[in-house]
Write an enzyme that holds these catalytic residues in place. Structure first.
Site, short mmCIF file in Angstrom:
data_model
loop_
_atom_site.label_atom_id
_atom_site.label_comp_id
_atom_site.label_asym_id
_atom_site.label_seq_id
_atom_site.Cartn_x
_atom_site.Cartn_y
_atom_site.Cartn_z
N ASP A 122 0.71 -1.25 -0.01
CA ASP A 122 0.12 -0.10 -0.14
C ASP A 122 0.78 1.39 -0.08
OD1 ASP A 122 -2.11 1.97 0.33
OD2 ASP A 122 -3.46 -0.03 1.25
N HIS A 168 1.14 1.74 -3.32
CA HIS A 168 0.20 2.79 -3.88
C HIS A 168 0.73 4.25 -4.30
CE1 HIS A 168 -3.31 -0.05 -3.04
NE2 HIS A 168 -2.36 -0.66 -3.54
#
Length: 431
Positions: A202, A234
Site C-alpha cells: 500500500d 500505491h
C-alpha cells in the site's frame, strides 16, 4: 548507565510472550533501560512497551508474532481516521515517554494468515487487524535499524506522538498484501524519517491527521522525510486521505521511488475538512510509476466516497468540511518510464489548489505503457502517455518542465487562474 536486561536462552514455553513482557516490565520498574533480545526465533503475541525502554533486537534475533487473534487483545485506538476497538498492535505503547525499538534484528508480523482472513473471511475478524508497531500518544520515540516484515496491516503507526525518529529501517511486505502501509504518522508533530527502504503493498509513507469521524482534530506538522528508497506500493509519499486535522510544514527530499503507483500524492474529499499547506519536495527520482504527482480532492475510496457530491465538478458551498490545499512546492524531480500521466493536480471549484509551483521536472513515458487512472476519482478514466492535467488552480507556476512523449498536449489547464507556464514538449492548451 541505563539498566540492561539481557534475555538469555533459558528454557522457554512454546510462546515467549510472558517472559518477554516480564523482562520489559521489570526493566521499566527499575526506571527503564535496554532490554536485549538475543539471536534466535522467539514466537510471541502482542507486547506492550513502557516508558524508558529500548527494546533492542540483536543481529539474528527474530520476534515472530503468531497470527492467533486471541494473542492481540482489544485496545482503543485510531484506525483509518476513526477511534474504535482494534486488535492490539504487535508492539504497542500508549502514553509512554522515551520508548525505542532498535538493533539489527527482525520483527515478523506473520501477516499471511491475517491477509487471507481479511480477503476471504472478513466476518471472522472481531476487530481490525493489528499493526506491527503501534505507538499512541507517546513522546520521544525512536525506531532504528530493525527489519520489519509481513505486517498484518499498517507497519509503523505513530498516532498523536511528539518527537518521532525513524531511521535506517527496512520494511518488506508483499506487493499484493492488503493495507500494509510502510510508515503512517497520524496527528504527530516533529517527525523525522530518514534512510529507510520501504517495499510494501500500500502507501510507502502516508501522513494522516484523522477524518471527519475523529473526535479531536490534531494536525500532523513539522515532518521531514529524506534519503529513503520506496518500491512498489500505491504511493511513494502520500498526504491523506485522512487529513481533517490538517497537515503542514512537510519537507520531502533526496528519495527514490521505483514501481510505486503514484509518487507524491495528496488525496482528500469534501466533508473531510482540514488544510494541507507548506509542503516542499525536492530531489526525487522516480521510475516505472503510473503518475509522478497527483493532488486529488475528489478521492472516492472509503466510507461515503461514492456519494454524488464527492465527485461533483461544479461549485458547491464552502463550509467546515471543505478541504483546503495550498503552498505545494516541488523542484528537481525526474520521472522515467511513466505509464498513465505526467501529473494530475486539481483543487475543488469552490476551494482551488492555491500557491502551486513545479520547477525542473523531467517526465518521459514507458515504451509500452500500462493504461491506468491517474487518480481514484469519479470520471477519471484510464489513459496512457497523458500530459500534466491542472484543474481549479489559483496562483501557480511551472518552470523548466519537460514532458517527452505525451500523446497530446504537455499541459492541459482547466478553470485555472494566474498560471505561469514554461513547459517543453507539445504545445500547451488552456480552456
Amino acid at each position: 548507565m541505563p539498566t540492561v536486561e539481557i534475555i538469555e536462552h533459558a528454557p522457554a514455553p512454546e510462546l515467549a510472550t510472558a517472559w518477554l513482557q516480564d523482562a520489559i516490565d521489570e526493566a521499566a520498574g527499575r526506571g527503564g533501560g535496554q532490554v536485549r533480545v538475543p539471536a534466535g526465533t522467539h514466537r510471541t503475541g502482542a507486547l506492550r512497551l513502557r516508558s524508558g525502554i529500548d527494546l533492542h533486537l540483536e543481529a539474528g534475533a527474530v520476534l515472530q508474532f503468531v497470527p492467533e487473534p486471541e494473542l492481540y487483545p482489544a485496545v482503543e485506538a485510531r484506525w483509518e481516521g476513526a477511534v474504535g476497538t482494534v486488535h492490539s498492535p504487535c508492539l504497542y505503547a500508549h502514553g509512554a515517554t522515551d520508548v525505542a525499538i532498535t538493533g539489527f534484528g527482525t520483527l515478523d508480523g506473520g501477516g499471511a494468515a491475517w491477509w487471507d482472513t481479511f480477503l476471504h473471511r472478513r466476518g471472522e475478524l472481531a476487530h481490525p487487524r493489528p499493526t506491527l508497531i503501534g505507538l499512541h500518544e507517546c513522546e520521544r520515540v525512536t525506531i532504528r535499524d530493525v527489519v520489519l516484515r509481513n505486517s498484518p496491516a499498517w507497519t509503523v503507526h505513530p498516532a498523536l506522538c511528539d518527537d518521532v525518529t525513524i531511521t535506517n529501517v527496512r520494511i518488506s511486505n508483499p506487493a499484493d498484501s492488503p493495507n500494509t502501509d510502510g510508515i503512517d504518522p497520524e496527528s504527530c508533530r516533529n517527525v523525522r524519517i530518514s534512510d529507510c527502504h520501504i517495499d510494501v503493498g500500500d502507501d510507502c509513507i502516508a501522513i494522516k491527521a484523522g477524518t471527519e469521524r475523529t473526535p479531536s482534530r490534531v494536525a500532523s506538522e513539522n515532518i521531514v522525510i529524506t534519503g529513503c528508497t520506496m518500491v512498489h506500493g500505491h504511493g511513494g509519499v502520500v498526504i491523506g486521505s485522512e487529513m481533517s486535522g490538517g497537515v503542514r510544514n512537510v519537507v520531502i527530499s533526496n528519495c527514490v521511488f521505483q514501481g510505486t503507483d503514484r509518487g507524491i500524492r495528496v488525496k482528500t474529499r469534501r466533508d473531510r475538512g482540514g488544510t494541507v499547506e507548506d509542503v516542499r519536495v525536492t530531489n526525487i527520482v522516480m521510475d516505472d510509476v503510473l503518475c509522478p504527482i497527483t493532488v486529488n480532492p475528489f478521492y472516492f475510496c472509503g466510507p461515503d466516497g461514492k456519494d454524488p457530491h464527492v465527485g461533483d465538478r461544479s461549485m458547491r458551498p464552502v463550509d467546515a468540511g471543505t478541504p483546503q490545499i495550498r503552498g505545494l512546492h516541488l523542484a528537481h524531480l525526474t520521472a522515467r518510464n511513466v505509464h498513465a500521466s505526467a501529473g494530475h493536480l486539481y483543487g475543488l471549484p469552490e476551494a482551488p489548489l492555491a500557491d502551486l509551483s513545479i520547477h525542473d521536472l523531467t517526465v518521459s513515458f514507458a515504451a509500452e505503457p500500462r493504461a491506468a487512472s491517474p487518480e481514484m476519482a469519479s470520471g477519471v478514466e484510464p489513459c496512457t502517455r497523458s500530459g500534466i492535467e491542472l484543474g481549479f488552480v489559483r496562483g501557480g507556476e511551472l518552470s523548466r518542465v519537460r514532458v517527452s512523449g505525451a500523446d497530446a498536449e504537455a499541459v492541459t489547464a482547466t478553470a485555472c487562474e494566474d498560471l505561469e507556464l514554461d513547459v517543453r514538449g507539445s504545445d500547451e492548451r488552456h480552456r
